[in-house]
Each structure stands twice: as structure tokens, then as C-alpha cells.
Design a protein around this motif. Structure first.
Motif, PDB file in Angstrom:
ATOM      1  N   PRO A  63       0.833  -1.204   0.000  1.00 51.12           N
ATOM      2  CA  PRO A  63       0.000   0.000   0.000  1.00 51.12           C
ATOM      3  C   PRO A  63       0.869   1.255   0.000  1.00 51.12           C
ATOM      4  CG  PRO A  63      -0.173  -1.166   2.097  1.00 51.12           C
ATOM      5  CD  PRO A  63       0.627  -2.018   1.167  1.00 51.12           C
ATOM      6  N   PRO A  64       0.438   2.261  -0.750  1.00 49.71           N
ATOM      7  CA  PRO A  64       1.237   3.493  -0.796  1.00 49.71           C
ATOM      8  C   PRO A  64       1.240   4.188   0.558  1.00 49.71           C
ATOM      9  CG  PRO A  64      -0.853   3.812  -1.891  1.00 49.71           C
ATOM     10  CD  PRO A  64      -0.767   2.356  -1.534  1.00 49.71           C
ATOM     11  N   SER A  65       2.368   4.799   0.861  1.00 47.98           N
ATOM     12  CA  SER A  65       2.457   5.544   2.112  1.00 47.98           C
ATOM     13  C   SER A  65       2.753   7.006   1.794  1.00 47.98           C
ATOM     14  CB  SER A  65       3.568   4.969   2.991  1.00 47.98           C
ATOM     15  OG  SER A  65       4.812   5.093   2.344  1.00 47.98           O
ATOM     16  N   PHE A  66       2.296   7.857   2.650  1.00 50.32           N
ATOM     17  CA  PHE A  66       2.481   9.284   2.473  1.00 50.32           C
ATOM     18  C   PHE A  66       3.144   9.816   3.725  1.00 50.32           C
ATOM     19  CE2 PHE A  66       0.941  13.692   2.748  1.00 50.32           C
ATOM     20  CZ  PHE A  66       1.444  14.161   1.543  1.00 50.32           C
ATOM     21  N   GLY A  67       4.335  10.379   3.570  1.00 54.82           N
ATOM     22  CA  GLY A  67       5.067  10.917   4.706  1.00 54.82           C
ATOM     23  C   GLY A  67       4.721  12.370   4.929  1.00 54.82           C
ATOM     24  N   ALA A 106      17.525  24.943   1.388  1.00 51.29           N
ATOM     25  CA  ALA A 106      18.451  23.827   1.185  1.00 51.29           C
ATOM     26  C   ALA A 106      18.393  22.851   2.359  1.00 51.29           C
ATOM     27  CB  ALA A 106      19.867  24.358   1.000  1.00 51.29           C
ATOM     28  N   LEU A 107      18.310  23.368   3.585  1.00 48.29           N
ATOM     29  CA  LEU A 107      18.244  22.491   4.754  1.00 48.29           C
ATOM     30  C   LEU A 107      16.948  21.692   4.781  1.00 48.29           C
ATOM     31  CD1 LEU A 107      19.717  24.787   7.535  1.00 48.29           C
ATOM     32  CD2 LEU A 107      20.749  22.748   6.538  1.00 48.29           C
ATOM     33  N   HIS A 108      15.841  22.337   4.486  1.00 50.91           N
ATOM     34  CA  HIS A 108      14.564  21.623   4.500  1.00 50.91           C
ATOM     35  C   HIS A 108      14.517  20.564   3.403  1.00 50.91           C
ATOM     36  CE1 HIS A 108      12.399  23.594   7.661  1.00 50.91           C
ATOM     37  NE2 HIS A 108      12.707  24.787   7.193  1.00 50.91           N
ATOM     38  N   ASP A 109      14.952  20.908   2.207  1.00 47.29           N
ATOM     39  CA  ASP A 109      14.921  19.931   1.130  1.00 47.29           C
ATOM     40  C   ASP A 109      15.898  18.792   1.380  1.00 47.29           C
ATOM     41  OD1 ASP A 109      12.909  21.199  -0.174  1.00 47.29           O
ATOM     42  OD2 ASP A 109      14.207  22.302  -1.544  1.00 47.29           O
ATOM     43  N   GLN A 110      17.064  19.070   1.963  1.00 45.60           N
ATOM     44  CA  GLN A 110      18.031  18.032   2.256  1.00 45.60           C
ATOM     45  C   GLN A 110      17.526  17.109   3.357  1.00 45.60           C
ATOM     46  OE1 GLN A 110      20.705  17.095   0.669  1.00 45.60           O
ATOM     47  NE2 GLN A 110      20.945  15.417   2.089  1.00 45.60           N
ATOM     48  N   SER A 111      16.879  17.666   4.378  1.00 43.00           N
ATOM     49  CA  SER A 111      16.363  16.817   5.449  1.00 43.00           C
ATOM     50  C   SER A 111      15.237  15.942   4.930  1.00 43.00           C
ATOM     51  CB  SER A 111      15.904  17.660   6.629  1.00 43.00           C
ATOM     52  OG  SER A 111      14.849  18.512   6.231  1.00 43.00           O
ATOM     53  N   ASP A 112      14.492  16.426   3.940  1.00 39.65           N
ATOM     54  CA  ASP A 112      13.453  15.602   3.328  1.00 39.65           C
ATOM     55  C   ASP A 112      14.073  14.419   2.601  1.00 39.65           C
ATOM     56  OD1 ASP A 112      10.863  14.863   2.372  1.00 39.65           O
ATOM     57  OD2 ASP A 112      11.424  15.754   0.462  1.00 39.65           O
ATOM     58  N   VAL A 113      15.169  14.656   1.893  1.00 36.59           N
ATOM     59  CA  VAL A 113      15.834  13.576   1.157  1.00 36.59           C
ATOM     60  C   VAL A 113      16.416  12.563   2.132  1.00 36.59           C
ATOM     61  CG1 VAL A 113      17.791  13.051  -0.319  1.00 36.59           C
ATOM     62  CG2 VAL A 113      16.324  14.968  -0.860  1.00 36.59           C
ATOM     63  N   SER A 114      16.983  13.011   3.238  1.00 33.48           N
ATOM     64  CA  SER A 114      17.612  12.084   4.172  1.00 33.48           C
ATOM     65  C   SER A 114      16.577  11.229   4.898  1.00 33.48           C
ATOM     66  CB  SER A 114      18.460  12.842   5.186  1.00 33.48           C
ATOM     67  OG  SER A 114      17.633  13.658   5.992  1.00 33.48           O
ATOM     68  N   GLN A 115      15.328  11.675   4.996  1.00 30.21           N
ATOM     69  CA  GLN A 115      14.301  10.885   5.666  1.00 30.21           C
ATOM     70  C   GLN A 115      13.666   9.848   4.760  1.00 30.21           C
ATOM     71  OE1 GLN A 115      11.388  13.441   7.384  1.00 30.21           O
ATOM     72  NE2 GLN A 115      12.739  14.164   9.008  1.00 30.21           N
ATOM     73  N   THR A 116      13.814   9.974   3.441  1.00 27.84           N
ATOM     74  CA  THR A 116      13.134   9.053   2.533  1.00 27.84           C
ATOM     75  C   THR A 116      13.816   7.713   2.431  1.00 27.84           C
ATOM     76  OG1 THR A 116      14.351   9.917   0.645  1.00 27.84           O
ATOM     77  CG2 THR A 116      12.194  10.915   1.145  1.00 27.84           C
ATOM     78  N   GLY A 117      15.085   7.618   2.745  1.00 26.69           N
ATOM     79  CA  GLY A 117      15.773   6.386   2.471  1.00 26.69           C
ATOM     80  C   GLY A 117      16.079   5.556   3.624  1.00 26.69           C
TER      81      GLY A 117
END
Length: 117
Positions: A63-67, A106-117
Motif C-alpha cells: 500500500p502506498p504511504s504518504f510521509g 536547502a536544509l529543508h529539502d536536504q532533510s526531506d531527502v535524508s528521511q526518505t531512504g
């Protein structure tokens, strides 16, 4: 070296050269606006090819998840970047209200990337 790296580089180089030549021919003999329509048949071929070739195993589906935190961080980061760039027109690039949102983005977008993986 990975097996596909050399052929991928050849295809990439050939595509770049062909794109420059075809783009020059389009602008020379038709009009520069025709360059926008080149992607339409390529996208159509890509979609048809993907539908014919790519098959997802039934067991691989989940099932798809939405963070929500990731979506909020990405939204705040994008909004900060847009705000900073929009302020640059009025205030200039060296003003505090222009420069301060950009690192935040940059900090917000980078923290988003680090939480996805």
C-alpha cells in the motif's frame, strides 16, 4: 567498471550531438517553436514502451504511504526558495531577507531527502 557504463556514455554522447544538429536544423528550416514539439513523440514512444515492457510482480506491491513530515519539509523548503528569489527582485541579492530563506530551503529539502531512504 560496470558493463553498461560504456554503452550508456556512447548513447548519451550520440544523443547530445544529434540533439544539437536536429535543433539547429529545426530552427534553420522551420521555426524555433518547433523545438518544443520534439518531446511529444518521444514521450509517446516512451509511455507505450514502458507499458509494454515494465511489469510489476504482484507480490512486490504494497500500500502506498504518504510521509506528512517529508511533505511539510519539502513544501517549506520550496516556499522558502521561491520567497528568497522573489525578494531578490525588490531588495537585491545581498539583503538579509533575500539571502536568509535560501539556506533554509536547502536544509529543508536536504532533510526531506535524508528521511526518505
Amino acid at each position: 567498471m560496470i558493463r553498461w557504463a560504456a554503452p550508456a556514455r556512447v548513447v548519451s554522447g550520440a544523443g547530445s550531438a544529434a540533439g544539437l544538429l536536429l535543433g539547429g536544423a529545426l530552427t534553420e528550416y522551420l521555426n524555433w517553436r518547433w523545438t518544443f514539439f520534439v518531446n511529444v513523440p518521444l514521450a509517446g514512444v516512451t509511455v507505450v514502451g514502458a507499458l509494454l515492457v515494465i511489469r510489476e510482480p504482484v507480490r512486490a506491491r504494497k500500500p502506498p504511504s504518504f510521509g506528512v513530515p517529508g511533505a511539510e519539509l519539502a513544501s517549506v523548503g520550496s516556499a522558502s526558495l521561491v520567497y528568497g528569489v522573489m525578494r531578490a527582485e525588490q531588495e537585491g541579492w545581498v539583503e538579509t531577507w533575500t539571502v536568509s530563506p535560501c539556506p533554509r530551503a536547502a536544509l529543508h529539502d536536504q532533510s526531506d531527502v535524508s528521511q526518505t531512504g
